[in-house]
Structures are given as structure tokens and as C-alpha cells.
Design a protein around this motif. Sequence first.
Motif, PDB file in Angstrom:
ATOM      1  N   ILE A   1       0.867  -1.181   0.000  1.00 29.40           N
ATOM      2  CA  ILE A   1       0.000   0.000   0.000  1.00 29.40           C
ATOM      3  C   ILE A   1       0.910   1.239   0.000  1.00 29.40           C
ATOM      4  N   PRO A   2       0.642   2.234  -0.855  1.00 32.46           N
ATOM      5  CA  PRO A   2      -0.458   2.320  -1.829  1.00 32.46           C
ATOM      6  C   PRO A   2      -0.238   1.428  -3.039  1.00 32.46           C
ATOM      7  N   ASN A   3      -1.329   1.077  -3.680  1.00 34.05           N
ATOM      8  CA  ASN A   3      -1.263   0.242  -4.871  1.00 34.05           C
ATOM      9  C   ASN A   3      -0.530   0.996  -5.990  1.00 34.05           C
ATOM     10  N   GLY A   4       0.365   0.300  -6.666  1.00 29.70           N
ATOM     11  CA  GLY A   4       1.108   0.936  -7.750  1.00 29.70           C
ATOM     12  C   GLY A   4       2.388   1.611  -7.307  1.00 29.70           C
ATOM     13  N   CYS A   5       2.947   1.182  -6.173  1.00 30.49           N
ATOM     14  CA  CYS A   5       4.182   1.802  -5.683  1.00 30.49           C
ATOM     15  C   CYS A   5       5.437   1.118  -6.229  1.00 30.49           C
ATOM     16  N   TRP A   6       5.263   0.213  -7.201  1.00 30.21           N
ATOM     17  CA  TRP A   6       6.390  -0.429  -7.869  1.00 30.21           C
ATOM     18  C   TRP A   6       6.211  -0.354  -9.380  1.00 30.21           C
ATOM     19  N   SER A   7       7.305  -0.240 -10.084  1.00 25.32           N
ATOM     20  CA  SER A   7       7.265  -0.341 -11.547  1.00 25.32           C
ATOM     21  C   SER A   7       8.118  -1.533 -11.956  1.00 25.32           C
ATOM     22  N   LEU A   8       7.685  -2.237 -12.999  1.00 27.78           N
ATOM     23  CA  LEU A   8       8.376  -3.445 -13.456  1.00 27.78           C
ATOM     24  C   LEU A   8       8.629  -3.328 -14.948  1.00 27.78           C
ATOM     25  N   GLN A   9       9.882  -3.518 -15.352  1.00 30.18           N
ATOM     26  CA  GLN A   9      10.244  -3.514 -16.770  1.00 30.18           C
ATOM     27  C   GLN A   9      11.252  -4.628 -17.042  1.00 30.18           C
ATOM     28  N   PHE A  10      11.309  -5.037 -18.316  1.00 31.55           N
ATOM     29  CA  PHE A  10      12.366  -5.945 -18.767  1.00 31.55           C
ATOM     30  C   PHE A  10      13.336  -5.113 -19.601  1.00 31.55           C
ATOM     31  N   GLU A  11      14.610  -5.123 -19.215  1.00 31.43           N
ATOM     32  CA  GLU A  11      15.627  -4.319 -19.891  1.00 31.43           C
ATOM     33  C   GLU A  11      16.764  -5.212 -20.390  1.00 31.43           C
TER      34      GLU A  11
END
Length: 269
Positions: free
Chosen positions: A214-224
Motif C-alpha cells: 500500500i499504496p497500490n502501484g508503488c512499484w514499476s516493473l520492466q524488462f531491460e
Amino acid sequence: MDSDTLYFALELIAGSGQTLNVEQRTALQTSLLLLRKDYKFQRVLFWGKVFGLKQDYFITQGRGEDEMEDIKYFYSFNCIDWFLLPTVTDTMVQEVSTAAKGRFMGDPSHVYEHVEAGQDGKEVTKVSEESRLAVAVLQIDEEASVVPRGAFVKNPHGLIQINRSFGGLSYSEASKFDNFLHFSKPKNLKKKSILEMADLNPTIDFLDVLSDDIPNGCWSLQFECASRVCILRSLLWLGLTFYHVPMTPQHGYIYIGHGAKNLDLPFMQ
């Protein structure tokens, strides 16, 4: 980041613009080996860097037999001479939250003061920057340290250790937040229902998952790196970057930032 694979790991997260120069890397390669030998650690990890106005703090972490309980933190200004950070107490956390404001100065002896008028006169709260640094590092570790599911196991004696049979997440597994865990004492695990707990393996599912944050969306995920590396970035603690190479046991995280929490995140979504 494990000191044994530091060169390799820094190249993988360089896309974030967070890296060390050649002089710092060379100094770490030697000093972390000596630190591990002197304190008899099982392994030593480079934790990251906290920016200061005068000097920057380089942080490293030494781990003993229990990967979660037997931990000591050290700081340095030159990546060569390491000083032990004090153990964080509840009183220290309260003093830091009351008195310490603004940017880090880069001087561990600097004292922050907060004066509050009370019924019995003025109450003065003082805390050193060294204590503030210890609290900040521990808070970041508790809220943003990440490991892939299955990378650590809890043995029959209750010790948390590296899972030597962990071969890495698949590419499909690495694209889901459910397969990444906080490497800190669980807070949400006890709140799960009996039906939810039935699908968990107590040997490896003893930590909180990132999808419950919490809060929802506090991480970002990418493939690099041509989609070969999974990168997670914390939006709550800006500067924390985690990497994992799918189908291999390679993973780790590093924090390079100002040591301040992004309290505006809930209002930015």
C-alpha cells in the motif's frame, strides 16, 4: 548486491543511471573482502549510497548464518574505511522522526535539534546524523528490500538461508508482482485467511508479497537489456532498484538516493 558479483550487477542496473565510478568499484572489491574476513560474515553485500551535502555515505551490509537476523550495517566515505552503524531502537526512531528534517549533511557528528514548547517549559530533542542514517537504512530495507520467490528458505531450526537449489524465476513468473517478496519480517502474512494460506509453501512463502503493498502501484516493473533482465523500481523510495536475471539465481538490489520517502506518491496516481 552481493560483493562477489558487484561488477556484473552494476552493469545490469546502469539503465537507471545509478552506478559507481571505476575508483569506487576497485576500492569496494578489496575493502568488502577484508570486511568479510575481519567480522567473519557469511557474505557481504553492497547496499547503496545516500547523498549528503558535504559527502556521500556508502553503505554495506554484512550477514551471518541467519540471513535476516544476523545483519550489521556499515558506512564509509571513501569505500575503504568502514564504520559500524548503531543498532536502531524505538527511542531512536522517535527522536529521528521528531528532530531530523531536510537533506543529509554528510557529517555523522552533525546534531539535529527540535525545540517544542510544553507545559513544563521547552522540550529539546537532539539526534545525531549517524543515528538518522541508521534509521533511514533500516526503514528502506523493511519497506523496499526485494527477493524473488524461492531464493531463500526457512530451515527446520527457523534459520533463513540461501536456497542453493533456486534456479531463478521463469520469464512469465518474473512479470508478476506475486513472485517477488519483501526480505523483512512479514506483516501481512498473518492477516491471510486459511484458504489463502493453503496454497502457500511454508518453506519459501514466509515473507510478504509486493502485490499486497500500500499504496497500490508503488512499484514499476520492466524488462531491460534486450528483455533479459527484470528490473523493479520503488516509487515510494526513489532510488531503489532491484534486478533479477530470469532462469538464473542472479538477483539483488541497490539504493542510490537522498534517503527520503516519497510521501507524495498517493496523490500522484
